[in-house]
Write a protein that holds these residues in place. Structure first.
Motif, PDB file in Angstrom:
ATOM      1  N   ARG A 198      42.537  61.308   3.764  1.00  0.00           N
ATOM      2  CA  ARG A 198      43.577  61.495   5.041  1.00  0.00           C
ATOM      3  C   ARG A 198      44.831  61.169   4.455  1.00  0.00           C
ATOM      4  O   ARG A 198      44.824  60.196   3.720  1.00  0.00           O
ATOM      5  CB  ARG A 198      43.035  60.325   6.108  1.00  0.00           C
ATOM      6  N   GLU A 199      45.815  61.667   4.923  1.00  0.00           N
ATOM      7  CA  GLU A 199      47.144  61.313   4.476  1.00  0.00           C
ATOM      8  C   GLU A 199      48.044  60.429   5.437  1.00  0.00           C
ATOM      9  O   GLU A 199      48.414  59.106   5.083  1.00  0.00           O
ATOM     10  CB  GLU A 199      47.952  62.533   4.110  1.00  0.00           C
ATOM     11  N   TYR A 200      48.127  60.616   6.602  1.00  0.00           N
ATOM     12  CA  TYR A 200      48.726  60.114   7.604  1.00  0.00           C
ATOM     13  C   TYR A 200      48.410  60.521   9.087  1.00  0.00           C
ATOM     14  O   TYR A 200      48.199  61.833   9.282  1.00  0.00           O
ATOM     15  CB  TYR A 200      50.161  60.398   7.501  1.00  0.00           C
ATOM     16  N   ILE A 201      48.157  59.675   9.974  1.00  0.00           N
ATOM     17  CA  ILE A 201      47.857  59.862  11.327  1.00  0.00           C
ATOM     18  C   ILE A 201      49.127  59.558  12.266  1.00  0.00           C
ATOM     19  O   ILE A 201      49.322  58.163  11.969  1.00  0.00           O
ATOM     20  CB  ILE A 201      46.634  59.621  11.983  1.00  0.00           C
ATOM     21  N   LYS A 202      49.840  60.282  13.025  1.00  0.00           N
ATOM     22  CA  LYS A 202      50.806  59.835  13.679  1.00  0.00           C
ATOM     23  C   LYS A 202      50.480  59.519  15.262  1.00  0.00           C
ATOM     24  O   LYS A 202      49.966  60.498  15.795  1.00  0.00           O
ATOM     25  CB  LYS A 202      51.943  60.849  13.587  1.00  0.00           C
ATOM     26  N   LEU A 203      50.687  58.413  15.654  1.00  0.00           N
ATOM     27  CA  LEU A 203      50.335  58.164  16.884  1.00  0.00           C
ATOM     28  C   LEU A 203      51.428  58.404  17.931  1.00  0.00           C
ATOM     29  O   LEU A 203      52.560  57.978  17.695  1.00  0.00           O
ATOM     30  CB  LEU A 203      50.018  56.654  17.172  1.00  0.00           C
ATOM     31  N   ILE A 204      51.396  59.481  18.873  1.00  0.00           N
ATOM     32  CA  ILE A 204      52.216  59.836  19.765  1.00  0.00           C
ATOM     33  C   ILE A 204      52.553  58.863  20.958  1.00  0.00           C
ATOM     34  O   ILE A 204      53.618  58.481  21.261  1.00  0.00           O
ATOM     35  CB  ILE A 204      52.095  61.315  20.169  1.00  0.00           C
ATOM     36  N   SER A 205      51.458  58.668  21.530  1.00  0.00           N
ATOM     37  CA  SER A 205      51.498  57.703  22.855  1.00  0.00           C
ATOM     38  C   SER A 205      50.181  57.105  22.971  1.00  0.00           C
ATOM     39  O   SER A 205      49.152  57.573  22.591  1.00  0.00           O
ATOM     40  CB  SER A 205      51.755  58.680  23.897  1.00  0.00           C
ATOM     41  N   VAL A 206      50.149  56.226  23.653  1.00  0.00           N
ATOM     42  CA  VAL A 206      48.982  55.240  24.176  1.00  0.00           C
ATOM     43  C   VAL A 206      48.970  54.983  25.747  1.00  0.00           C
ATOM     44  O   VAL A 206      50.106  54.577  26.231  1.00  0.00           O
ATOM     45  CB  VAL A 206      48.905  53.886  23.288  1.00  0.00           C
ATOM     46  N   ASN A 207      48.003  55.623  26.331  1.00  0.00           N
ATOM     47  CA  ASN A 207      48.137  55.429  27.897  1.00  0.00           C
ATOM     48  C   ASN A 207      46.698  55.049  28.180  1.00  0.00           C
ATOM     49  O   ASN A 207      45.635  55.115  27.725  1.00  0.00           O
ATOM     50  CB  ASN A 207      48.432  56.737  28.549  1.00  0.00           C
ATOM     51  N   GLU A 208      46.584  53.987  29.005  1.00  0.00           N
ATOM     52  CA  GLU A 208      45.317  53.230  29.579  1.00  0.00           C
ATOM     53  C   GLU A 208      44.656  54.408  30.508  1.00  0.00           C
ATOM     54  O   GLU A 208      45.182  55.119  31.440  1.00  0.00           O
ATOM     55  CB  GLU A 208      45.535  52.317  30.307  1.00  0.00           C
ATOM     56  N   GLU A 209      43.279  54.424  30.282  1.00  0.00           N
ATOM     57  CA  GLU A 209      42.506  55.370  31.011  1.00  0.00           C
ATOM     58  C   GLU A 209      42.237  54.604  32.375  1.00  0.00           C
ATOM     59  O   GLU A 209      41.707  53.416  32.296  1.00  0.00           O
ATOM     60  CB  GLU A 209      41.053  55.724  30.353  1.00  0.00           C
ATOM     61  N   THR A 210      42.519  55.100  33.563  1.00  0.00           N
ATOM     62  CA  THR A 210      42.497  54.333  34.918  1.00  0.00           C
ATOM     63  C   THR A 210      41.344  54.949  35.558  1.00  0.00           C
ATOM     64  O   THR A 210      40.989  54.422  36.779  1.00  0.00           O
ATOM     65  CB  THR A 210      43.661  54.554  35.854  1.00  0.00           C
ATOM     66  N   ASN A 211      40.535  55.929  35.191  1.00  0.00           N
ATOM     67  CA  ASN A 211      39.543  56.253  35.839  1.00  0.00           C
ATOM     68  C   ASN A 211      38.337  55.197  35.635  1.00  0.00           C
ATOM     69  O   ASN A 211      37.970  54.888  34.760  1.00  0.00           O
ATOM     70  CB  ASN A 211      38.732  57.627  35.103  1.00  0.00           C
ATOM     71  N   PRO A 212      37.719  54.740  36.744  1.00  0.00           N
ATOM     72  CA  PRO A 212      36.788  53.810  36.802  1.00  0.00           C
ATOM     73  C   PRO A 212      35.551  54.167  36.007  1.00  0.00           C
ATOM     74  O   PRO A 212      34.817  53.380  35.600  1.00  0.00           O
ATOM     75  CB  PRO A 212      36.566  53.580  38.349  1.00  0.00           C
ATOM     76  N   VAL A 213      35.046  55.514  35.887  1.00  0.00           N
ATOM     77  CA  VAL A 213      33.901  55.894  35.408  1.00  0.00           C
ATOM     78  C   VAL A 213      33.785  55.400  34.024  1.00  0.00           C
ATOM     79  O   VAL A 213      32.987  54.821  33.455  1.00  0.00           O
ATOM     80  CB  VAL A 213      33.757  57.346  35.569  1.00  0.00           C
ATOM     81  N   PHE A 214      35.160  55.658  33.140  1.00  0.00           N
ATOM     82  CA  PHE A 214      35.099  55.238  31.678  1.00  0.00           C
ATOM     83  C   PHE A 214      35.276  53.515  31.753  1.00  0.00           C
ATOM     84  O   PHE A 214      34.566  53.246  30.575  1.00  0.00           O
ATOM     85  CB  PHE A 214      36.466  55.707  30.989  1.00  0.00           C
ATOM     86  N   LYS A 215      35.636  52.826  32.518  1.00  0.00           N
ATOM     87  CA  LYS A 215      35.668  51.493  32.756  1.00  0.00           C
ATOM     88  C   LYS A 215      34.076  50.880  32.554  1.00  0.00           C
ATOM     89  O   LYS A 215      33.738  49.863  32.082  1.00  0.00           O
ATOM     90  CB  LYS A 215      36.504  50.939  33.516  1.00  0.00           C
ATOM     91  N   VAL A 216      33.553  51.524  33.383  1.00  0.00           N
ATOM     92  CA  VAL A 216      31.828  50.837  33.657  1.00  0.00           C
ATOM     93  C   VAL A 216      31.282  51.392  32.459  1.00  0.00           C
ATOM     94  O   VAL A 216      30.553  50.597  31.726  1.00  0.00           O
ATOM     95  CB  VAL A 216      31.316  52.053  34.758  1.00  0.00           C
ATOM     96  N   VAL A 217      31.525  52.421  31.638  1.00  0.00           N
ATOM     97  CA  VAL A 217      30.595  52.798  30.380  1.00  0.00           C
ATOM     98  C   VAL A 217      31.101  51.846  29.362  1.00  0.00           C
ATOM     99  O   VAL A 217      30.170  51.278  28.569  1.00  0.00           O
ATOM    100  CB  VAL A 217      31.142  54.337  30.042  1.00  0.00           C
ATOM    101  N   SER A 218      32.488  51.600  29.204  1.00  0.00           N
ATOM    102  CA  SER A 218      32.663  50.771  28.104  1.00  0.00           C
ATOM    103  C   SER A 218      32.473  49.258  28.459  1.00  0.00           C
ATOM    104  O   SER A 218      31.903  48.415  27.385  1.00  0.00           O
ATOM    105  CB  SER A 218      34.410  50.588  28.057  1.00  0.00           C
ATOM    106  N   GLN A 219      32.163  48.914  29.573  1.00  0.00           N
ATOM    107  CA  GLN A 219      31.480  47.464  29.716  1.00  0.00           C
ATOM    108  C   GLN A 219      29.971  47.661  29.551  1.00  0.00           C
ATOM    109  O   GLN A 219      29.609  46.527  28.911  1.00  0.00           O
ATOM    110  CB  GLN A 219      31.727  47.350  31.589  1.00  0.00           C
ATOM    111  N   LYS A 220      29.287  48.614  29.596  1.00  0.00           N
ATOM    112  CA  LYS A 220      28.001  48.634  29.074  1.00  0.00           C
ATOM    113  C   LYS A 220      27.801  48.727  27.955  1.00  0.00           C
ATOM    114  O   LYS A 220      26.666  48.338  27.196  1.00  0.00           O
ATOM    115  CB  LYS A 220      27.329  49.855  29.694  1.00  0.00           C
ATOM    116  N   LEU A 221      28.674  49.226  27.132  1.00  0.00           N
ATOM    117  CA  LEU A 221      28.680  49.146  25.504  1.00  0.00           C
ATOM    118  C   LEU A 221      28.785  47.784  25.010  1.00  0.00           C
ATOM    119  O   LEU A 221      28.315  47.372  23.903  1.00  0.00           O
ATOM    120  CB  LEU A 221      29.869  50.220  24.933  1.00  0.00           C
ATOM    121  N   LYS A 222      29.456  46.956  25.786  1.00  0.00           N
ATOM    122  CA  LYS A 222      29.808  45.498  25.346  1.00  0.00           C
ATOM    123  C   LYS A 222      28.377  44.827  25.287  1.00  0.00           C
ATOM    124  O   LYS A 222      27.895  44.185  24.730  1.00  0.00           O
ATOM    125  CB  LYS A 222      30.903  44.794  25.799  1.00  0.00           C
TER     126      LYS A 222
END
Length: 104
Positions: free
Chosen positions: A80-104
């Motif tokens: 890998r040479e370089y990865i340019k991060l263009i933007s960071v946006n929070e995912e507001t869909n509650p489905v993804f938040k439930v899944v991430s809570q289960k992974l913890k």
């Protein structure tokens, strides 16, 4: 008698010095982790890609979870040479938040 006292004193100084150094190292590591915990999610993502681009594995570990630190993970630093991060946006869909809570 003086030789025995000198040997005991020397051992005491050596052992005290070694334990102090180890304590200081542990303390500095805890400070680094605490400062990472205080970061906002966006800053953690930005740091992840910054450390990935720097090929700094030790710093990169401060941005990921414990289960991602497996010894068999290949980070691809050599390809890998370089990865340019263009933007960071929070995912507001509650489905993804439930899944991430289960992974913890």
């Amino acid at each position: 008698m003086k030789k025995i006292a000198l040997v005991i004193l020397s051992l005491f100084i050596i052992l005290t010095g070694c334990s102090t150094t180890k304590t200081q190292q542990i303390s500095s590591q805890k400070q680094a982790l605490d400062s990472q915990r205080l970061l906002q999610p966006k800053q953690v993502v930005e740091n992840y890609f910054k450390y990935l681009n720097e090929k700094n594995k030790k710093a990169l570990f401060t941005t990921i979870t414990e289960w991602q630190k497996a010894p068999n993970v290949e980070w691809g630093f050599d390809i890998r040479e370089y990865i340019k991060l263009i933007s960071v946006n929070e995912e507001t869909n509650p489905v993804f938040k439930v899944v991430s809570q289960k992974l913890k």
